[in-house]
Design an enzyme around this catalytic site. Sequence first.
Site, PDB file in Angstrom:
ATOM      1  N   ASP A   1      -9.996   3.671  -3.705  1.00  0.00           N
ATOM      2  CA  ASP A   1     -10.730   2.463  -3.324  1.00  0.00           C
ATOM      3  C   ASP A   1     -12.140   2.388  -3.920  1.00  0.00           C
ATOM      4  OD1 ASP A   1      -8.518   2.110  -1.784  1.00  0.00           O
ATOM      5  OD2 ASP A   1      -9.602   1.851   0.107  1.00  0.00           O
TER       6      ASP A   1
ATOM      7  N   ASP B   1       0.825  -1.214   0.000  1.00  0.00           N
ATOM      8  CA  ASP B   1       0.000   0.000   0.000  1.00  0.00           C
ATOM      9  C   ASP B   1       0.864   1.270   0.000  1.00  0.00           C
ATOM     10  OD1 ASP B   1      -2.444   1.346   0.101  1.00  0.00           O
ATOM     11  OD2 ASP B   1      -3.229   0.117   1.725  1.00  0.00           O
TER      12      ASP B   1
HETATM   13  C1  GAL Z   1      -6.138   1.197   1.219  1.00  0.00           C
HETATM   14  C2  GAL Z   1      -6.210   0.191   0.070  1.00  0.00           C
HETATM   15  C3  GAL Z   1      -7.315  -0.776   0.394  1.00  0.00           C
HETATM   16  C4  GAL Z   1      -7.001  -1.492   1.692  1.00  0.00           C
HETATM   17  C5  GAL Z   1      -6.774  -0.477   2.807  1.00  0.00           C
HETATM   18  C6  GAL Z   1      -6.272  -1.141   4.082  1.00  0.00           C
HETATM   19  O1  GAL Z   1      -5.141   2.115   0.956  1.00  0.00           O
HETATM   20  O2  GAL Z   1      -6.446   0.869  -1.123  1.00  0.00           O
HETATM   21  O3  GAL Z   1      -7.494  -1.693  -0.659  1.00  0.00           O
HETATM   22  O4  GAL Z   1      -5.870  -2.290   1.520  1.00  0.00           O
HETATM   23  O5  GAL Z   1      -5.838   0.500   2.418  1.00  0.00           O
HETATM   24  O6  GAL Z   1      -5.979  -0.234   5.090  1.00  0.00           O
END
Ligand code: GAL
Length: 392
Positions: free
Chosen positions: A203, A148
């Site tokens: 997301d 991430d």
């Molecule tokens: C976001 C990511 C999500 C999930 C989340 C977890 O940045 O895009 O898919 O992994 O973090 O905290």
Amino acid sequence: MKKLIGFSVAILIFLNVSAQKYDQLAKTPPMGWNSWNKFGCNVSEALIMGVADAISSNGMKEAGYQYVIIDDCWQVARDENGEIVVDNTRFPHGMKFLADYIHSKGLKFGIYSCAGTLTCEGRPAGRGHEFQDARTYARWGVDYLKYDWCNTGSQDAKSSYTTMRDGLFAAHRPIVFSICEWGSNKPWEWAGSVGHLWRTTGDITDSWNSMIGIFGLQKDLAKYAGPGHWNDPDMLEVGNGGMTTEEYKTHFSLWCMLAAPLLAGNDLQNMTAENRAILTNKEIIAIDQDTLGKQATCWRDNGNYQIWIKRLANNEKAVCLLNSSDEKKTVLVDFTALVQASSDWGGRNASIKLENYTVRDLWDHKDLALKETSMYIDLLPHAVKVYRFVKK
Ligand code: GAL
């Protein structure tokens, strides 16, 4: 002198070899399940084992789903040696145990971390520990890493992800590397040699507007996708309850047209037959998993009615008619034009003959009985028709 030259060549070979991703992985878009969309931080050993059991017994494994991926929140600290510490209340037997269990089901194990100092949920992340973490993951038996982009301050995306790539390579275990920096730094332009897939947007949420909005953003990215390097429009929401069955069919179809990774994100242990039928539609999945590895392009754009075309191996093709409006539509479809359409240059190849193809409806699982080469087709609101032109 000879020795010196030999030594330098060896170093060069070593450097060259160490600076690459594992390139025999993800030759078709990865398929599996990820905990985030449905469970967020509520992950546990029992959940992950239950999901592995479900995938291996509900038809998903046969349909191609492979990776069982724990997203954020499995990690709680670093110990005095800098080793990542697993939440042992939620994962009492540790990650190696879980990996072994998943492998015993003939599936693969995925995990999550982040290029910054902390993950998006504030857990310890990878910055400064890349090689160490990669060795730990390799020891556990990890097959897939989602990485991430939270808490990265002024870090450079390409070099941060390249460091982790090199860490994974040095750990000597083939691990699919999934780059999750939300498209912020146009990863499609630089990540082909760094990771196997990269998120292209922020997301997804479980709504029609979110899903169709993300789909629209993929329009210009087709040329960057191919075997081993995929655009990732985010995980699936099929079965999470915020869209109608028709909309989930559309979501799944569009992701398959995009050659997107197919990571289910719903509760597989409590899934309706309808949602299971969507996620295991093998004819649609075959479009996603086609070995040519082409992402669909938009061939006709009439606003809320679009035609998308995905070239397939063996000179076949998939065509998706998308009605993204709130009204039912009846459209006159010219199948000769579609079979002759080239998604690469938007034109027509008149030497291709419709009579050499069968047109198969991939949701009805039936060949079309074409009396004329053009036919009126009804499209429900927010719905698709997906056809495969199968060579006779
Ligand atoms: C976001 C990511 C999500 C999930 C989340 C977890 O940045 O895009 O898919 O992994 O973090 O905290």
